[in-house]
Design an enzyme around this catalytic site. Sequence first.
Site, PDB file in Angstrom:
ATOM      1  N   ASP A  31       6.599   0.244 -25.406  1.00 11.30           N
ATOM      2  CA  ASP A  31       7.701   0.132 -26.301  1.00 11.30           C
ATOM      3  C   ASP A  31       9.182   0.380 -25.334  1.00 11.30           C
ATOM      4  O   ASP A  31      10.011   0.529 -26.102  1.00 11.30           O
ATOM      5  CB  ASP A  31       7.518   1.383 -27.240  1.00 11.30           C
ATOM      6  CG  ASP A  31       7.715   2.699 -26.611  1.00 11.30           C
ATOM      7  OD1 ASP A  31       7.011   2.899 -25.717  1.00 11.30           O
ATOM      8  OD2 ASP A  31       8.652   3.527 -27.351  1.00 11.30           O
ATOM      9  N   ASP A  89       3.028   6.977 -26.651  1.00  9.69           N
ATOM     10  CA  ASP A  89       4.057   7.707 -27.253  1.00  9.69           C
ATOM     11  C   ASP A  89       4.935   6.244 -27.807  1.00  9.69           C
ATOM     12  O   ASP A  89       5.558   5.721 -26.806  1.00  9.69           O
ATOM     13  CB  ASP A  89       4.745   8.667 -26.765  1.00  9.69           C
ATOM     14  CG  ASP A  89       3.947   9.985 -26.604  1.00  9.69           C
ATOM     15  OD1 ASP A  89       3.462  10.496 -27.384  1.00  9.69           O
ATOM     16  OD2 ASP A  89       3.552  10.247 -25.193  1.00  9.69           O
ATOM     17  N   ASP A 136       0.708   1.753 -23.441  1.00  4.14           N
ATOM     18  CA  ASP A 136       1.388   2.980 -23.450  1.00  4.14           C
ATOM     19  C   ASP A 136       0.974   3.777 -24.557  1.00  4.14           C
ATOM     20  O   ASP A 136       0.215   3.297 -25.575  1.00  4.14           O
ATOM     21  CB  ASP A 136       2.848   2.572 -23.452  1.00  4.14           C
ATOM     22  CG  ASP A 136       3.804   3.941 -23.826  1.00  4.14           C
ATOM     23  OD1 ASP A 136       3.507   4.766 -22.913  1.00  4.14           O
ATOM     24  OD2 ASP A 136       4.649   3.942 -24.703  1.00  4.14           O
TER      25      ASP A 136
END
Length: 225
Positions: free
Chosen positions: A175, A11, A9
């Site tokens: 995240d 961001d 991922d």
Amino acid sequence: MQKRLITFDLDGTLLDSAPEIASAVNATLASYGIPPVDMKTIVGFIGQGTRELMRKVLAVVDPSLSQDALDARLRDVMPTFSREYELSVGTMARAYPGVERGLTTLQQAGVRLAVVSNKEHQFATHLLSRSGLLPHFEMVIGGDSLPRKKPHPMPIHHVLEQFTVSRSEAAHVGDSRTDIQSARNAGVIAWAVPYGYNYGEPIAQAQPDRIFTSINDLAEHVVLN
């Protein structure tokens, strides 16, 4: 089994990009005479791409909007947001501690790396380029690169097919619960980092297979096993 491919991922996993996203959001709102939205609220909306982020922001600033009115407002606002974000993308984002070292370690060990983000491809590549991370990755998949985006398995499956790597030889790192769901749906191992955004929730609640304190810690685990 040793991992041959890791998808990441963007961001909240590789880069702390919330400040520049918030800057673009509030610059857009200001151009319509709308007061700014606080950072915590904006961070809670990161993860589904810029269009969904702005949809949620507009719903917050004017809860009275009907769905049709919200869709119309979104169509009007998005070109302005895109211009503002193009100006800010990569200007404030910073790699989290251990990211560059970890990516270098994985590359040197022969592990293939790709980014699978819900951020639009144009913005994802610009962010990676301006942050100096783009050379680490063989492929960048954005939220608009394919017909479906995370948590649908299509983006990760596409990378597996392009690299001719089996599911058992791959892992996805993120995240947020969206990333854990994506990994589960794609049939690859689900790894996570404890920082980032995750809609304001602890990542442990999403029950990843393993949580690493940093990308460098992850890299050392992969290389040593």
